[in-house]
Scaffold this active site. Structure first.
Site, PDB file in Angstrom:
ATOM      1  N   VAL A  64      64.115  84.793  22.846  1.00 15.38           N
ATOM      2  CA  VAL A  64      64.193  84.312  21.463  1.00 15.38           C
ATOM      3  C   VAL A  64      62.763  84.140  20.624  1.00 15.38           C
ATOM      4  O   VAL A  64      62.835  83.709  19.508  1.00 15.38           O
ATOM      5  CB  VAL A  64      64.329  82.354  21.713  1.00 15.38           C
ATOM      6  CG1 VAL A  64      65.811  82.495  22.166  1.00 15.38           C
ATOM      7  CG2 VAL A  64      63.493  81.902  22.831  1.00 15.38           C
ATOM      8  N   TYR A 155      53.873  71.523  23.642  1.00 20.13           N
ATOM      9  CA  TYR A 155      55.013  71.436  23.526  1.00 20.13           C
ATOM     10  C   TYR A 155      55.553  70.277  22.607  1.00 20.13           C
ATOM     11  O   TYR A 155      56.373  70.386  21.857  1.00 20.13           O
ATOM     12  CB  TYR A 155      55.468  70.877  24.995  1.00 20.13           C
ATOM     13  CG  TYR A 155      56.997  70.512  25.250  1.00 20.13           C
ATOM     14  CD1 TYR A 155      57.938  71.631  25.463  1.00 20.13           C
ATOM     15  CD2 TYR A 155      57.617  69.327  25.421  1.00 20.13           C
ATOM     16  CE1 TYR A 155      59.176  71.174  25.635  1.00 20.13           C
ATOM     17  CE2 TYR A 155      58.855  68.947  25.539  1.00 20.13           C
ATOM     18  CZ  TYR A 155      59.765  70.109  26.003  1.00 20.13           C
ATOM     19  OH  TYR A 155      60.958  69.744  25.882  1.00 20.13           O
TER      20      TYR A 155
END
Ligand SMILES: NC(=O)c1ccc[n+]([C@@H]2O[C@H](COP(=O)([O-])OP(=O)(O)OC[C@H]3O[C@@H](n4cnc5c(N)ncnc54)[C@H](O)[C@@H]3O)[C@@H](O)[C@H]2O)c1
Length: 250
Positions: A64, A155
């Protein structure tokens, strides 16, 4: 056809080889959708593909973070189906390091897998989503877009970026006449193979920190994704759906 049906919809899911992505693929297939499964784990993809009801599903190897992989995958989707109805940008990854132990390489990798991926995928898929006439993008963010947990620096930054990117994409699609809704989903703690591998004690501690007293099953996140992607959510756009057993409510 009921508004929450996915019969005859073409649905692409990244990170579909396991966890939430695999559960979401199965849930869509049970609703009659035709799946495009994408992941770097081709062995895992094969196993998920073999377990799907229905026919016409395909698996593509897709990193991705790689623009060229997206171009190749979307060329296959276009050639096979001529449109895409649903894109679920689900692939993601993080580590549990303090920002003080995070290297620039860690930072770039986590931002690339969780955030660059969503931009690259949405843009690569857009010409085919536009052909649907009734398309939806669901971006898998996290409660870490909203609340801090130890070691979630890059994150959290990436997942917060995913939430805001989803809003921008929703508004810009709507204002430019593209019939593509874009939303994010924010799972809490999910009982995936990764959490199982972390041991019983860690799992129990996580479960105890949630007001509902347990982690989510991947199928419970899939249910939220199916709703956001469905015609039943036809006026749900540019928002984030939190599915966390009330974790962020306290
Ligand atoms: N599990 C949780 O508790 C939890 C909570 C909140 C949000 N999320 C998010 O949900 C999504 C799915 O998580 P999961 O728990 O099912 O994870 P998982 O590790 O079980 O599955 C992730 C999948 O993504 C794939 N992947 C990783 N890097 C990739 C890349 N560069 N290109 C293509 N595929 C790649 C992996 O091969 C794997 O199959 C992620 O975005 C994650 O951040 C998970």
């Amino acid at each position: 056809m009921p508004a929450d049906s996915h019969a005859d919809r073409i649905v692409m899911i990244t990170g579909a080889a396991k966890g939430i992505g695999a559960a979401t693929a199965l849930a869509f297939a049970r609703e009659g959708a035709t799946l495009v499964l994408a992941d770097i784990d081709t062995e895992g993809l094969g196993a998920v593909l073999a377990g799907l009801p229905g026919s016409g599903h395909m698996a593509v190897r897709l990193d991705v973070t790689a623009e060229a992989d997206w171009a190749a995958a979307m060329a296959r989707v276009g050639a096979t189906h001529g449109r895409l109805d649903v894109l679920v940008n689900n692939a993601g990854w993080g580590n549990l390091r303090s920002i003080f132990d995070t290297t620039p390489d860690d930072w770039r990798r986590i931002i690339a897998i969780n955030l660059d991926s969503v931009f690259l995928g949405t843009m690569a898929a857009m010409p085919w989503l536009e052909k649907s006439g009734d398309a939806a993008v669901v971006n898998v963010s996290s409660i870490r877009a909203r609340v801090v947990g130890f070691g979630s620096g890059p994150y959290s930054a990436a997942k917060a970026g995913v939430e805001m990117f989803s809003k921008v994409a929703a508004v810009e699609c709507a204002q430019t006449g593209r019939r593509v809704r874009v939303n994010s989903i924010h799972p809490g703690f999910v009982d995936t193979p990764l959490s199982k591998a972390q041991g019983e004690e860690a799992r129990a501690a996580r479960a105890a920190s949630v007001p509902q007293g347990r982690m989510a099953e991947p199928e419970e996140i899939a249910a939220g994704i199916l709703f956001l992607a469905s015609r039943a959510a036809s006026y749900v756009n540019g928002t984030g759906l939190v599915v966390d057993g009330a974790f962020t409510a306290v």
